[in-house]
Design a protein around this motif. Sequence first.
Motif, PDB file in Angstrom:
ATOM      1  N   ARG A  13     -11.758  48.409   1.019  1.00  0.00           N
ATOM      2  CA  ARG A  13     -12.933  47.784   1.631  1.00  0.00           C
ATOM      3  C   ARG A  13     -12.587  46.486   2.352  1.00  0.00           C
ATOM      4  O   ARG A  13     -13.491  45.804   2.834  1.00  0.00           O
ATOM      5  CB  ARG A  13     -13.970  47.451   0.556  1.00  0.00           C
ATOM      6  CG  ARG A  13     -14.221  48.554  -0.466  1.00  0.00           C
ATOM      7  CD  ARG A  13     -15.249  49.526  -0.023  1.00  0.00           C
ATOM      8  NE  ARG A  13     -15.431  50.600  -0.990  1.00  0.00           N
ATOM      9  CZ  ARG A  13     -16.438  51.462  -0.957  1.00  0.00           C
ATOM     10  NH1 ARG A  13     -17.351  51.364  -0.018  1.00  0.00           N
ATOM     11  NH2 ARG A  13     -16.516  52.420  -1.847  1.00  0.00           N
ATOM     12  N   ASP A  16     -13.835  45.670   6.078  1.00  0.00           N
ATOM     13  CA  ASP A  16     -15.281  45.455   6.138  1.00  0.00           C
ATOM     14  C   ASP A  16     -15.676  44.199   5.381  1.00  0.00           C
ATOM     15  O   ASP A  16     -16.596  43.477   5.794  1.00  0.00           O
ATOM     16  CB  ASP A  16     -16.019  46.665   5.550  1.00  0.00           C
ATOM     17  CG  ASP A  16     -15.996  47.872   6.484  1.00  0.00           C
ATOM     18  OD1 ASP A  16     -15.985  47.675   7.710  1.00  0.00           O
ATOM     19  OD2 ASP A  16     -15.988  49.011   5.976  1.00  0.00           O
ATOM     20  N   TYR A  17     -14.998  43.904   4.282  1.00  0.00           N
ATOM     21  CA  TYR A  17     -15.299  42.708   3.496  1.00  0.00           C
ATOM     22  C   TYR A  17     -15.071  41.451   4.336  1.00  0.00           C
ATOM     23  O   TYR A  17     -15.896  40.534   4.363  1.00  0.00           O
ATOM     24  CB  TYR A  17     -14.417  42.678   2.242  1.00  0.00           C
ATOM     25  CG  TYR A  17     -14.988  41.881   1.095  1.00  0.00           C
ATOM     26  CD1 TYR A  17     -15.560  42.512   0.007  1.00  0.00           C
ATOM     27  CD2 TYR A  17     -14.932  40.493   1.096  1.00  0.00           C
ATOM     28  CE1 TYR A  17     -16.079  41.790  -1.065  1.00  0.00           C
ATOM     29  CE2 TYR A  17     -15.445  39.756   0.043  1.00  0.00           C
ATOM     30  CZ  TYR A  17     -16.023  40.407  -1.032  1.00  0.00           C
ATOM     31  OH  TYR A  17     -16.544  39.682  -2.077  1.00  0.00           O
ATOM     32  N   ARG A  19     -15.071  41.138   7.590  1.00  0.00           N
ATOM     33  CA  ARG A  19     -15.944  41.041   8.759  1.00  0.00           C
ATOM     34  C   ARG A  19     -17.417  40.869   8.412  1.00  0.00           C
ATOM     35  O   ARG A  19     -18.157  40.215   9.161  1.00  0.00           O
ATOM     36  CB  ARG A  19     -15.787  42.278   9.639  1.00  0.00           C
ATOM     37  CG  ARG A  19     -14.437  42.413  10.303  1.00  0.00           C
ATOM     38  CD  ARG A  19     -14.418  43.588  11.270  1.00  0.00           C
ATOM     39  NE  ARG A  19     -15.347  43.378  12.390  1.00  0.00           N
ATOM     40  CZ  ARG A  19     -15.605  44.286  13.323  1.00  0.00           C
ATOM     41  NH1 ARG A  19     -15.043  45.483  13.259  1.00  0.00           N
ATOM     42  NH2 ARG A  19     -16.439  44.020  14.305  1.00  0.00           N
ATOM     43  N   TYR A  20     -17.861  41.447   7.298  1.00  0.00           N
ATOM     44  CA  TYR A  20     -19.296  41.610   7.114  1.00  0.00           C
ATOM     45  C   TYR A  20     -19.870  40.970   5.857  1.00  0.00           C
ATOM     46  O   TYR A  20     -21.093  40.937   5.705  1.00  0.00           O
ATOM     47  CB  TYR A  20     -19.645  43.107   7.110  1.00  0.00           C
ATOM     48  CG  TYR A  20     -19.266  43.790   8.402  1.00  0.00           C
ATOM     49  CD1 TYR A  20     -19.849  43.422   9.612  1.00  0.00           C
ATOM     50  CD2 TYR A  20     -18.302  44.808   8.419  1.00  0.00           C
ATOM     51  CE1 TYR A  20     -19.503  44.053  10.796  1.00  0.00           C
ATOM     52  CE2 TYR A  20     -17.949  45.439   9.597  1.00  0.00           C
ATOM     53  CZ  TYR A  20     -18.547  45.055  10.787  1.00  0.00           C
ATOM     54  OH  TYR A  20     -18.198  45.673  11.966  1.00  0.00           O
ATOM     55  N   ARG A  21     -19.052  40.483   4.954  1.00  0.00           N
ATOM     56  CA  ARG A  21     -19.622  39.809   3.788  1.00  0.00           C
ATOM     57  C   ARG A  21     -20.166  38.433   4.190  1.00  0.00           C
ATOM     58  O   ARG A  21     -19.601  37.760   5.053  1.00  0.00           O
ATOM     59  CB  ARG A  21     -18.565  39.656   2.688  1.00  0.00           C
ATOM     60  CG  ARG A  21     -18.396  40.894   1.837  1.00  0.00           C
ATOM     61  CD  ARG A  21     -19.704  41.252   1.122  1.00  0.00           C
ATOM     62  NE  ARG A  21     -19.584  42.462   0.352  1.00  0.00           N
ATOM     63  CZ  ARG A  21     -19.541  42.511  -0.977  1.00  0.00           C
ATOM     64  NH1 ARG A  21     -19.607  41.397  -1.681  1.00  0.00           N
ATOM     65  NH2 ARG A  21     -19.449  43.652  -1.595  1.00  0.00           N
ATOM     66  N   GLY A 202     -23.040  46.287  12.364  1.00  0.00           N
ATOM     67  CA  GLY A 202     -22.825  45.255  11.361  1.00  0.00           C
ATOM     68  C   GLY A 202     -23.442  45.626  10.022  1.00  0.00           C
ATOM     69  O   GLY A 202     -22.839  45.404   8.962  1.00  0.00           O
ATOM     70  N   ARG A 204     -23.936  48.648   8.916  1.00  0.00           N
ATOM     71  CA  ARG A 204     -23.091  49.698   8.348  1.00  0.00           C
ATOM     72  C   ARG A 204     -21.868  49.081   7.663  1.00  0.00           C
ATOM     73  O   ARG A 204     -21.513  49.442   6.540  1.00  0.00           O
ATOM     74  CB  ARG A 204     -22.642  50.657   9.450  1.00  0.00           C
ATOM     75  CG  ARG A 204     -21.718  51.777   8.976  1.00  0.00           C
ATOM     76  CD  ARG A 204     -21.252  52.621  10.165  1.00  0.00           C
ATOM     77  NE  ARG A 204     -20.451  53.744   9.715  1.00  0.00           N
ATOM     78  CZ  ARG A 204     -19.149  53.677   9.437  1.00  0.00           C
ATOM     79  NH1 ARG A 204     -18.503  52.521   9.570  1.00  0.00           N
ATOM     80  NH2 ARG A 204     -18.491  54.747   9.031  1.00  0.00           N
ATOM     81  N   GLY A 205     -21.211  48.116   8.332  1.00  0.00           N
ATOM     82  CA  GLY A 205     -20.051  47.461   7.747  1.00  0.00           C
ATOM     83  C   GLY A 205     -20.406  46.681   6.496  1.00  0.00           C
ATOM     84  O   GLY A 205     -19.641  46.679   5.517  1.00  0.00           O
ATOM     85  N   ARG A 206     -21.571  46.035   6.513  1.00  0.00           N
ATOM     86  CA  ARG A 206     -22.003  45.290   5.312  1.00  0.00           C
ATOM     87  C   ARG A 206     -22.199  46.232   4.134  1.00  0.00           C
ATOM     88  O   ARG A 206     -21.767  45.941   3.007  1.00  0.00           O
ATOM     89  CB  ARG A 206     -23.311  44.535   5.616  1.00  0.00           C
ATOM     90  CG  ARG A 206     -23.946  43.849   4.401  1.00  0.00           C
ATOM     91  CD  ARG A 206     -23.043  42.756   3.870  1.00  0.00           C
ATOM     92  NE  ARG A 206     -23.596  42.126   2.675  1.00  0.00           N
ATOM     93  CZ  ARG A 206     -23.405  42.561   1.437  1.00  0.00           C
ATOM     94  NH1 ARG A 206     -22.664  43.643   1.208  1.00  0.00           N
ATOM     95  NH2 ARG A 206     -23.918  41.905   0.413  1.00  0.00           N
ATOM     96  N   LEU A 208     -20.771  49.207   3.657  1.00  0.00           N
ATOM     97  CA  LEU A 208     -19.500  49.794   3.233  1.00  0.00           C
ATOM     98  C   LEU A 208     -18.541  48.766   2.644  1.00  0.00           C
ATOM     99  O   LEU A 208     -17.526  49.136   2.050  1.00  0.00           O
ATOM    100  CB  LEU A 208     -18.845  50.529   4.401  1.00  0.00           C
ATOM    101  CG  LEU A 208     -19.620  51.764   4.882  1.00  0.00           C
ATOM    102  CD1 LEU A 208     -18.921  52.415   6.066  1.00  0.00           C
ATOM    103  CD2 LEU A 208     -19.795  52.780   3.748  1.00  0.00           C
ATOM    104  N   SER A 209     -18.848  47.468   2.770  1.00  0.00           N
ATOM    105  CA  SER A 209     -18.032  46.447   2.100  1.00  0.00           C
ATOM    106  C   SER A 209     -18.310  46.397   0.605  1.00  0.00           C
ATOM    107  O   SER A 209     -17.559  45.776  -0.147  1.00  0.00           O
ATOM    108  CB  SER A 209     -18.295  45.069   2.710  1.00  0.00           C
ATOM    109  OG  SER A 209     -19.551  44.539   2.287  1.00  0.00           O
TER     110      SER A 209
END
Length: 253
Positions: A13, A16-17, A19-21, A202, A204-206, A208-209
């Motif tokens: 992860r 995604d972590y 970029r989006y956390r 964004g 979606r990435g959040r 999947l993080s």
Amino acid sequence: MPPQNAKERFSNRVADYVRYRPGYPAGLIDVLRDLASLHPGTKVADVGSGTGISAALLLDAGCEVFAVEPNADMRHAAEVRLGANPRFHSIGAPAEVTTLRDQSVELVLSAQAFHWFDVAKSRAEFSRILVPGGFIALVWNVRQTDSTPFLRDYEALLETYATDYAQVRHENVNEAVLRGFFAEGSHQRRTLPNAQHFDFAGLRGRLLSSSYAPAEGQPGHDPMMQELRRIFDANQRDGAVDILYDTEIHIGR
């Protein structure tokens, strides 16, 4: 007790972590100054430091940061981001056995990580590495679940599709746990507002993080993505939605 795979479950992860956390509000540093005597040069053990989100804030405040993280992939992401700073020290170790010297730090901070720790063992370890009179700060971005129609839909999605969401939520660290962790009478709590603004990619990435969200190829992933698309389309305004948080800060000795 945390799940047995707690130290490795974010390995797939990391991108995604990063970029989006969510980050943490700048006011966090002000709270640490007021309640934990933070100042430039403070030696901080950032335990469960992950990809370096909280470490970056501490470095910007002038601290010397010992970033303790057992997951090699997350630790590497932090090293890429922060390794050029001479006040950043990356340490591959768990919260319960940090490998730091006795009485070597003035503050132990754990951001979005304490719920993965063994409470009794980490308490003993933090007591060992803190100087006399040192502080502990536990920080979480607590996602609001019922304040907007979108957040209610998002919570329902997690309850339907996330694998072990109920078991690993940081809300499981309740007031009784915190009272037992901090020295009697020392626990103080502050709350700050925080938010993220996402287009669909964004969001979606959040999702999947999060370690409990089925990854691509796992059972439940495709219907989860279809439902995410549906709730995004139903709630978006000008092509975006907001995830709102209360940043909870618990400080004590």
